[in-house]
Scaffold this active site. Structure first.
Site, PDB file in Angstrom:
ATOM      1  N   LYS A  11       0.816  -1.222   0.000  1.00 55.36           N
ATOM      2  CA  LYS A  11       0.000   0.000   0.000  1.00 55.36           C
ATOM      3  C   LYS A  11       0.854   1.278   0.000  1.00 55.36           C
ATOM      4  O   LYS A  11       2.061   1.234   0.255  1.00 55.36           O
ATOM      5  CB  LYS A  11      -0.920  -0.032   1.227  1.00 55.36           C
ATOM      6  N   TYR A  51     -12.564  -2.228  -3.756  1.00 52.69           N
ATOM      7  CA  TYR A  51     -13.042  -2.338  -2.367  1.00 52.69           C
ATOM      8  C   TYR A  51     -14.572  -2.250  -2.274  1.00 52.69           C
ATOM      9  O   TYR A  51     -15.106  -1.919  -1.212  1.00 52.69           O
ATOM     10  CB  TYR A  51     -12.395  -1.255  -1.510  1.00 52.69           C
ATOM     11  N   ASN A 114      -2.090   0.281   6.688  1.00 50.93           N
ATOM     12  CA  ASN A 114      -1.575  -0.969   7.258  1.00 50.93           C
ATOM     13  C   ASN A 114      -0.668  -1.743   6.291  1.00 50.93           C
ATOM     14  O   ASN A 114      -0.545  -2.967   6.377  1.00 50.93           O
ATOM     15  CB  ASN A 114      -2.712  -1.826   7.819  1.00 50.93           C
ATOM     16  N   HIS A 117      -2.263  -5.515   1.699  1.00 49.22           N
ATOM     17  CA  HIS A 117      -3.570  -6.186   1.586  1.00 49.22           C
ATOM     18  C   HIS A 117      -3.323  -7.595   1.074  1.00 49.22           C
ATOM     19  O   HIS A 117      -2.436  -7.802   0.244  1.00 49.22           O
ATOM     20  CB  HIS A 117      -4.468  -5.446   0.576  1.00 49.22           C
ATOM     21  N   GLU A 128      -9.637 -10.943  -7.433  1.00 49.64           N
ATOM     22  CA  GLU A 128      -8.693  -9.825  -7.273  1.00 49.64           C
ATOM     23  C   GLU A 128      -7.523  -9.948  -8.259  1.00 49.64           C
ATOM     24  O   GLU A 128      -7.085  -8.950  -8.826  1.00 49.64           O
ATOM     25  CB  GLU A 128      -8.207  -9.777  -5.822  1.00 49.64           C
TER      26      GLU A 128
HETATM   27  P1  CMP Z   1      -7.460  -4.496   3.619  1.00 49.09           P
HETATM   28  O1  CMP Z   1      -6.968  -5.869   3.853  1.00 49.09           O
HETATM   29  O2  CMP Z   1      -6.869  -3.755   2.479  1.00 49.09           O
HETATM   30  O3  CMP Z   1      -9.058  -4.560   3.403  1.00 49.09           O
HETATM   31  C1  CMP Z   1      -9.901  -3.480   3.716  1.00 49.09           C
HETATM   32  C2  CMP Z   1      -9.187  -2.384   4.413  1.00 49.09           C
HETATM   33  O4  CMP Z   1      -9.996  -1.471   5.086  1.00 49.09           O
HETATM   34  C3  CMP Z   1      -8.315  -2.962   5.491  1.00 49.09           C
HETATM   35  O5  CMP Z   1      -7.231  -3.656   4.927  1.00 49.09           O
HETATM   36  C4  CMP Z   1      -7.958  -1.739   6.304  1.00 49.09           C
HETATM   37  O6  CMP Z   1      -6.783  -1.102   5.849  1.00 49.09           O
HETATM   38  C5  CMP Z   1      -9.149  -0.849   6.022  1.00 49.09           C
HETATM   39  N1  CMP Z   1      -9.874  -0.605   7.258  1.00 49.09           N
HETATM   40  C6  CMP Z   1     -10.472  -1.502   8.041  1.00 49.09           C
HETATM   41  N2  CMP Z   1     -11.028  -0.894   9.109  1.00 49.09           N
HETATM   42  C7  CMP Z   1     -10.756   0.419   8.991  1.00 49.09           C
HETATM   43  C8  CMP Z   1     -11.048   1.550   9.773  1.00 49.09           C
HETATM   44  N3  CMP Z   1     -11.750   1.452  10.910  1.00 49.09           N
HETATM   45  N4  CMP Z   1     -10.607   2.740   9.334  1.00 49.09           N
HETATM   46  C9  CMP Z   1      -9.911   2.841   8.170  1.00 49.09           C
HETATM   47  N5  CMP Z   1      -9.610   1.790   7.381  1.00 49.09           N
HETATM   48  C10 CMP Z   1     -10.021   0.585   7.797  1.00 49.09           C
END
Ligand code: CMP
Length: 140
Positions: A11, A51, A114, A117, A128
């Site tokens: 990311k 998403y 984070n 993904h 995906e």
């Molecule tokens: P990802 O695995 O990319 O799938 C969905 C993403 O939503 C997840 O990782 C997080 O990065 C994001 N996400 C989940 N919960 C929250 C939150 N409370 N606030 C912002 N982003 C979120």
């Protein structure tokens, strides 16, 4: 043991900090082979489609803004039980809950930023992968 393929994204928070090599080393050390990889800069519309399952969540707009804010690296990882193995290597979605040694423990900044993904199931992995790669780009 089944050989699987899973979809992965490095990311914007990680590409910005030059962490691609360190994250790829974690995948390779875990026995995951990177069989496709490219650096792209998504549009907000593309992020919204990817998403789409989260469209009703309160963080959806913030998530899409972040994912198109800077380049990302999209990848296909292959190996034994690649989907669950990749989820182990990534660690919990919220870095506060991630186990020591995982990518998110070491590198993630927050639940939104984070670092990585990874697909959560075989069906989503197939969808995906097909969203970002053609068959000719997958070189096992
Ligand atoms: P990802 O695995 O990319 O799938 C969905 C993403 O939503 C997840 O990782 C997080 O990065 C994001 N996400 C989940 N919960 C929250 C939150 N409370 N606030 C912002 N982003 C979120």
């Amino acid at each position: 043991m089944a050989i699987e393929r899973t979809f992965s994204i490095i990311k914007p928070d990680a590409t910005r900090r030059n962490l691609i090599g360190k994250i790829n080393a974690k995948f390779e050390e875990a026995g995951l082979r990177i069989v496709a990889q490219k650096r792209i800069h998504m549009t907000k519309a593309q992020a919204g489609v990817f998403y789409g399952v989260h469209a009703e969540r309160p963080f959806f707009d913030e998530l899409c803004e972040f994912m198109c804010s800077e380049p990302i690296v999209v990848q296909v990882l292959e190996g034994e039980n690649a989907i669950s193995k990749n989820r182990e290597v990534m660690g919990a979605t919220n870095p506060a809950d991630a186990a020591e040694g995982t990518i998110r423990f070491e590198f993630a900044k927050s639940v939104g930023e984070n670092s990585v993904h990874g697909s959560d199931a075989p069906e989503t992995a197939a969808e995906e992968i097909a969203y970002f790669f053609s068959g000719l780009e997958l070189v096992g």
